[in-house]
Design an enzyme around this catalytic site. Structure first.
Site, PDB file in Angstrom:
ATOM      1  N   HIS A   1       0.812  -1.213   0.000  1.00 59.51           N
ATOM      2  CA  HIS A   1       0.000   0.000   0.000  1.00 59.51           C
ATOM      3  C   HIS A   1       0.845   1.263   0.000  1.00 59.51           C
ATOM      4  CE1 HIS A   1      -3.388  -2.617   0.477  1.00 59.51           C
ATOM      5  NE2 HIS A   1      -4.209  -1.586   0.409  1.00 59.51           N
TER       6      HIS A   1
ATOM      7  N   SER B   1      -0.312  -0.774  -6.148  1.00 53.65           N
ATOM      8  CA  SER B   1      -0.105  -1.928  -7.020  1.00 53.65           C
ATOM      9  C   SER B   1       0.674  -1.537  -8.268  1.00 53.65           C
ATOM     10  CB  SER B   1      -1.445  -2.511  -7.449  1.00 53.65           C
ATOM     11  OG  SER B   1      -2.102  -3.074  -6.353  1.00 53.65           O
TER      12      SER B   1
ATOM     13  N   LYS C   1     -14.153  -7.883  -9.557  1.00 52.96           N
ATOM     14  CA  LYS C   1     -13.315  -8.718 -10.414  1.00 52.96           C
ATOM     15  C   LYS C   1     -12.732  -9.890  -9.618  1.00 52.96           C
ATOM     16  CE  LYS C   1      -9.845  -8.403 -14.000  1.00 52.96           C
ATOM     17  NZ  LYS C   1      -9.027  -7.538 -14.834  1.00 52.96           N
ATOM     18  N   ASP C   2     -12.293  -9.612  -8.388  1.00 52.65           N
ATOM     19  CA  ASP C   2     -11.760 -10.694  -7.557  1.00 52.65           C
ATOM     20  C   ASP C   2     -12.854 -11.689  -7.184  1.00 52.65           C
ATOM     21  OD1 ASP C   2      -9.089  -9.948  -7.519  1.00 52.65           O
ATOM     22  OD2 ASP C   2      -9.366  -8.565  -5.853  1.00 52.65           O
TER      23      ASP C   2
ATOM     24  N   GLU D   1       5.750 -33.940  -2.588  1.00 49.94           N
ATOM     25  CA  GLU D   1       4.535 -33.466  -3.234  1.00 49.94           C
ATOM     26  C   GLU D   1       4.917 -32.724  -4.505  1.00 49.94           C
ATOM     27  OE1 GLU D   1       5.711 -33.267  -0.147  1.00 49.94           O
ATOM     28  OE2 GLU D   1       4.355 -32.033   1.000  1.00 49.94           O
TER      29      GLU D   1
END
Lengths: 458, 287
Positions: free
Chosen positions: A219, A223, A247-248, A291
């Protein structure tokens, strides 16, 4: 810690005013992920994975805490309590499959998040700290996932733990005592299982703490975005809410469809059948593999097949095992230096023709190959392939990136984010402010001379 | 600059060590050295095959075939249970195979489970109750090994999940005691392959020499529902039963999955529409 035009939180009712005075938590949320956080308007779907990773962390903590209510970390009963969860606990099978596949999906999301960062150079100034914290989160995740895989106390749990803790034995002088100290014994047993459970419960909360730092650090500059051109004015941004929350939300829906498909229809596909056999220290599985999400690093570990010797003398300088361990840890530690290895002032891979070629035709196939050979038996031609891919991996980050960033001629950048989205924008001179020098579409990075070719296209 | 120079030097150094000491000698060996030998039994190995028509629980719409599960239980009880345990399954679970409460009670009572004599406190056995778990056939691993030529018969509760393609594996293995292909055998014997005394050739087993003798013979058991007890039939039935023991929630899981995914597709559709609605006008052509 935001742009000058960011909307301010205004409590309306008497109650919200009262809360805001005593504890401005709603204000914090408003500024962090609400309308008070202006975000570049051109983020593509690759920018969904940060939120998805946060969702995965919460999912893992919730399902994990429920599983811990029914699990017992004791080698005598651990395997049985997992079966108890699968059979007798109401919807226990769903919790466990969601947790096991949740780990896989967490890594899928994190890898896409990291590749986003690599392609768009999100690690560059002024966002180095976000990247560094991200690498710390990734390392913590690897430790957490590894210890979590030991808990069901199946064959792969036991032998995986034995192999991975055995790596510490490769460290000269202190290796063996260190390994015994870490395991609380000579081989994985009750002491190891118990501490792994304890740490597996603890570390996710440590991760959550570092995630808060990661978001805090995000922040401060705000971004990054697909053009790599910094935000200059209000028209370059839109508020996080409702634009990116919606959108998320859609991205989360798509993620959940894929995730639940695996949980309900193919829950064991990403696991290993041997882990449904209870751990047996006397019976070694034919092929010990970690894994899937550790396979690239496992391939790097196994790529070093020969001791480093002084030729014709037989004097061993470094044993093959230690070389592998150094390379494996080095392969992630190198990410810590990435902001200073890649000095190109252009961020987005979109405008970097050479970088882009090495990214798509070098790094991506290299990672795919490492994943594939990491799961293959240690025999030719897989060993040879793993060596080629490992060599490329280190060359890519340590040699190719520094040289490419020096010699590459980037494509012209758009003047601003607004221009990139709408096709036109006010040219320099007609700036509507924003507090930044509009000439510098790209902030010069510390230590590099701004070069005329990197100015915005006219 | 210093960091980049150091990076280039370290990068070249790591690559040099890897290429000069490991890759080149390895590649030389691979190209000119003796070819790596696979163990002799590799020529025999077979991938699991499904019975004709597959299983009723295959696929996202699969369902249990309760008659088959009950037949599989009969095979387990009359054949497998002599040597193999089923320790994660309780008698009460048999209700899921379509038995009534009374039938489960009666069935449990036909098994002897470890108990304690209420008068003397000595270890003894008693008839099973629905809450009991299937008893282990041997008191411990030493006894199991002693009775079976040093091979310990594994517990079967999770067998179909503990092997790759487990349901078909169990079916293929039990149905797969065949004579080795003579051509392959001649070749393998040159490399020293043999099936030692006390072991049985089975191309579906991991090293093709299995300690378990063939167990199923035609008409070995009489099915309650009149199905003819051929070897493939019994193999398929026990494979189905062991799929259930490994994952009793299999069908519930798939059915829940349909509801969950249908809801999520609906919700994601709504999320997509609201996303488009909110963004309308914010995005224009880029180029």
């Amino acid at each position: 810690m935001s742009f000058a035009w960011a909307k301010q939180y205004e409590p309306k009712s008497a109650f919200t005013k009262w809360v805001d005075e005593k504890l401005p938590l709603p204000r914090l949320v408003y500024n962090a992920v609400g309308a008070g956080y202006p975000v570049p308007r051109n983020l593509n779907y690759m920018w969904n994975f940060g939120v998805l990773a946060g969702f995965c962390l919460v999912l893992q903590i919730v399902t994990g805490v429920i599983l811990a209510m029914h699990y017992a970390a004791n080698t005598e009963v651990a395997f049985g309590t997992v079966e108890h969860i699968m059979r007798n606990v109401n919807y226990g099978w769903m919790m466990r499959y969601a947790h096991a596949n949740g780990a896989s999906f967490f890594f899928i999301v994190i890898y896409l998040h990291i590749f986003r960062g690599l392609y768009y150079s999100s690690y560059k100034a002024p966002r180095e700290m976000i990247w560094l914290l991200g690498v710390v989160i990734f390392l913590l995740m690897m430790a957490t996932a590894f210890m979590g895989y030991v808990l069901p106390w199946g064959q792969m749990s036991f032998w995986g733990a034995k192999v991975i803790t055995g790596l510490f034995g490769a460290i000269p002088f202190i290796g063996e005592p260190l390994q015994i100290w870490l395991l609380g014994g000579f081989a994985p047993d009750n002491a190891a299982l118990n501490r792994f459970f304890s740490l597996h419960f603890l570390l996710p909360f440590v991760i959550a703490g570092v995630v808060i730092l990661h978001i805090w650090a995000l922040h401060i500059p705000g971004s990054s975005n697909p053009t790599g051109v910094e935000v200059k004015k209000e028209s370059d941004t839109i508020p996080f809410h409702p634009y990116y929350t919606s959108k998320d939300g859609f991205g989360l829906g798509v993620f959940l469809i894929l995730f639940t498909f695996m949980v309900f229809f193919l829950p064991n596909m990403l696991g290993h059948p041997d882990n449904y056999i209870e751990a047996n220290p006397l019976s070694t599985p034919a092929l010990i593999v970690p894994e899937w999400y550790f396979l690239p690093f496992y391939a790097i570990l196994r790529a070093f097949t020969a001791d480093l010797t002084i030729p014709f003398t037989g004097i061993v300088l470094i044993e093959a095992k230690l070389l592998g361990v150094i390379a494996m840890f080095g392969s992630i530690l190198v990410w810590f230096f990435l902001p200073w290895l890649d000095k190109s002032p252009v961020r987005s891979g979109h405008y970097r023709p050479m970088f882009k070629k090495f990214f798509w035709f070098g790094l991506i196939p290299c990672m795919a190959l490492l994943t594939y050979v990491g799961g293959a038996p240690a025999e030719e031609p897989y060993v040879l392939l793993s060596q080629i891919a490992t060599a490329y991996y280190f060359l890519h980050f340590l040699v190719i990136l520094p040289i490419v960033s020096q010699i590459e001629v980037p494509k012209p950048l758009p003047y601003s984010i607004t221009e990139a989205v709408l096709g036109s924008d006010d040219k320099p001179g007609g700036t509507d402010g924003g507090g930044e020098n509009p000439q510098a579409a790209v902030k010069p990075l510390p230590g590099s001379d701004p070069d005329g070719s990197l100015q915005p296209a006219e | 600059m210093t960091i980049r120079l150091a990076g280039i030097l370290i990068g070249l150094g790591i690559t040099a060590v890897l290429v000069l000491w490991s890759l080149i000698p390895g590649a030389y060996n691979y190209a000119f050295g003796p070819p790596a030998e696979k163990p002799a039994y590799y020529v025999f190995k077979e991938k699991p095959v499904a019975p004709e028509g597959g299983f009723s629980f295959d696929g996202p719409l699969g369902k249990w075939d309760y008659a088959q599960l009950q037949r599989g239980y009969a095979v387990y009880k009359q054949v497998c249970s002599a040597c193999h345990g089923l320790k994660y399954v309780a008698f009460r679970n048999l209700q899921e195979l379509g038995y009534t409460d009374a039938q489960v009670r009666a069935e449990a009572a036909t098994w002897n489970v470890p108990g304690i004599d209420p008068n003397t406190g000595e270890a003894t056995t008693r008839p099973g109750e629905p809450t009991d778990y299937f008893p282990d056939p041997y008191p411990n691993n030493v006894a199991a090994a002693a009775a079976n030529n040093n091979a310990i018969p594994p517990d079967l509760s999770l067998m179909t999940k503990a092997r790759k393609d487990g349901t078909n594996y169990v079916y293929s293995l039990l149905n797969g005691y065949v004579d080795p292909d003579p051509e392959k055998l001649a070749k393998a014997q040159e490399q020293g392959f043999e099936t030692p005394m006390g072991l049985y050739f089975n191309p579906w087993f991991s090293n093709v020499n299995l300690a378990m003798p063939p167990q199923l013979y035609p008409d070995l058991i009489t099915y309650d529902d009149g199905t003819e007890a051929t070897v493939p039939q019994m193999s398929a039935d026990i494979a189905a039963f062991l799929t259930w023991t490994a994952e009793p929630s299999l069908i519930q899981r798939k059915q829940t999955g349909w509801f969950v995914i249908a809801f999520l597709i609906f919700a994601t559709g709504l999320a997509f529409l609201s996303y488009k609605q909110i963004w309308a006008g914010k995005k224009s052509k880029t180029k």
